[in-house]
Design an enzyme around this catalytic site. Structure first.
Site, PDB file in Angstrom:
ATOM      1  CG  HIS A 152      20.825  -2.276 -44.897  1.00  0.00           C
ATOM      2  ND1 HIS A 152      20.556  -2.541 -46.228  1.00  0.00           N
ATOM      3  CD2 HIS A 152      22.169  -2.393 -44.776  1.00  0.00           C
ATOM      4  CE1 HIS A 152      21.674  -2.813 -46.874  1.00  0.00           C
ATOM      5  NE2 HIS A 152      22.668  -2.744 -46.008  1.00  0.00           N
ATOM      6  CG  HIS A 199      24.992  -7.626 -45.653  1.00  0.00           C
ATOM      7  ND1 HIS A 199      23.635  -7.409 -45.785  1.00  0.00           N
ATOM      8  CD2 HIS A 199      25.579  -6.401 -45.713  1.00  0.00           C
ATOM      9  CE1 HIS A 199      23.408  -6.105 -45.905  1.00  0.00           C
ATOM     10  NE2 HIS A 199      24.567  -5.480 -45.865  1.00  0.00           N
ATOM     11  CD  GLU A 380      25.577  -1.421 -47.775  1.00  0.00           C
ATOM     12  OE1 GLU A 380      25.840  -2.566 -47.358  1.00  0.00           O
ATOM     13  OE2 GLU A 380      25.113  -0.521 -47.040  1.00  0.00           O
TER      14      GLU A 380
END
Length: 436
Positions: A152, A199, A380
């Protein structure tokens, strides 16, 4: 398998569950607004005008104007929130409780002074309880049709937003997603459960939840410092999300349930990659945030187990929805320190191999290996194990299998190795009957 909600049968009792929470969200938020003197004064000055400023149903407004707490509870109110409303009106807890029992404050106080209401005569009738446990006829239910795994990278979103997809640097990346867009058009789900990490957009260091399930109706796009991406906001599915929350928490996964939050590139970039430039996303999206920013972060094994429990939750939902689960983030990359820019092609591709062929074994990879081999932000990738666990070939009975529809890997996209995989759930073919 229907979820056990027999607590609803306890007489004279409204249990505040996720469905009640969704029903009464704005009612309870109205009550929270009364925590300042200024708002309390404004409410008391003109109750109807103050209530009209909130997106309440008329039944909720009427319950408050009529001082009908039982009606307010039926409409999704929770007693701890409603207590703030009662305090604004100068009501004590005993006055409020008494009003719900048909007693005056004095009668209620006398009952409590005498030892309170006895439980005898206030339990569930055995016949009612037995009837509730009679197996229901099989109903149509939601199914997990497949899983999407993708990086992403925020720069991918920027490249799309600024018309750079045909530039030599970016063209190979976007060519790797051409199949995915065609596949999504042919296999469009009703809902995507999208696993991603925030984030430092919705969650800063004032609150660091490990697992967050978005239970709201909609989510705006976050401003990450450059302004919000020019993409649509998210339409959620509060009913399915409430069902998932109930099931997962009953299975001992501790979730933070969030009705309001902004969603950043971790969620919007995968949607853009899979659906392209659209005025509205073609399906509903349930955001599922995982903390992989501040240690300790959940293990791969915990995420894989969560994925299996998520599939169980989805497939116990009594509506015939087609659901995809997406795992996002990664692949190898490090954004800080002297090792910034680290890429490990060999490890990434071995991860993709094991994700398909040996997900249970892959779930045992320790955090240290992710950090050492895939970089500090490569952690992640544990989120991919949630989506992998949601596929049916991890069932003990072996009744399903997965089919690899697409695999793509490319270096680089800004600071990151890009990985992408599509897996479809398939019923395992029945063995042909032996001929006599």
């Amino acid at each position: 398998m229907a979820l056990d909600k027999t607590y609803r049968l306890v007489p004279g009792t409204t249990v505040f569950d996720a469905e009640q929470s969704a029903k009464g969200y704005h009612l309870n938020q109205f009550c929270m607004s009364l925590m300042t003197a200024e708002n309390r004064a404004a409410y008391l000055a003109d109750e109807r005008a103050y209530l009209d400023a909130w997106p309440l149903r008329e039944e909720q407004r009427r319950a408050l104007l009529d001082r009908d707490l039982n009606a307010a509870m039926r409409e999704g109110g929770n007693i701890y929130f409603l207590a703030k409303w009662g305090a604004t009106l100068g009501l004590s807890f005993q006055q409020m409780a008494g009003s719900m029992t048909g007693m005056t404050e004095e009668e209620y106080r006398a009952m409590m002074a005498g030892g309170g209401r006895p439980v005898e005569g206030n339990r569930i009738d055995h016949a009612v309880l037995e009837a509730a446990h009679v197996p229901a006829a099989p109903a149509r239910h939601a199914t997990v049709t497949g899983a999407v795994f993708t990086s992403h990278v925020p720069a991918i979103g920027a490249a799309m937003d600024h018309g750079k997809t045909e530039e030599p640097y970016w063209k190979p990346v976007f060519e790797g997603y051409e199949y995915a867009r065609a596949w999504e058009r042919e296999n469009l789900p009703d809902v995507v459960v999208l696993v991603y990490n925030d984030h430092a957009s919705a969650f800063d260091q004032s609150m660091i939840p490990t697992f967050v399930l978005g239970t709201g109706a909609s989510y705006p796009v976050a401003d990450e410092g450059y302004g919000p991406r020019p993409v649509p906001g998210i339409e959620g599915d509060p009913d399915l999300a409430a069902h998932i929350a109930h099931s997962l928490i009953r299975d001992d996964f501790d979730l933070t349930l969030v009705n309001e939050m902004a969603v950043d590139h971790g969620l919007t970039v995968p949607l853009s990659l899979m659906f392209g430039d659209v005025e509205k996303w073609p399906c509903k999206v349930i955001p599922f945030h995982v903390n992989v920013v501040q240690y300790p972060v959940p293990s791969g094994a915990r995420c894989f187990g969560l994925g299996r429990a998520l599939r169980k939750a989805i497939e116990s939902y009594d509506r015939p929805l087609k659901v995809q689960v997406w795992g996002t983030g990664g692949m190898s990359h490090q954004l800080q320190g002297p090792r910034a820019g680290l890429i490990n092609r060999e490890w990434d591709n071995a991860f993709l191999d094991r994700l398909v062929e040996d997900p249970a074994g892959l779930a045992g990879v320790p955090h240290l290996e992710y950090v050492e081999e895939a970089g500090s932000e490569g952690i992640e990738l544990v989120m991919w194990l949630i989506a992998r666990g949601a596929l049916g070939d991890t069932d003990a009975d072996g009744s399903r299998e997965v089919e690899v529809k697409h695999r793509f890997y490319h270096v680089p996209a800004s600071n990151t190795a890009v990985g992408h995989l599509i897996l479809e759930n398939r019923p395992r073919a029945e063995e042909p009957a032996e001929k006599e």
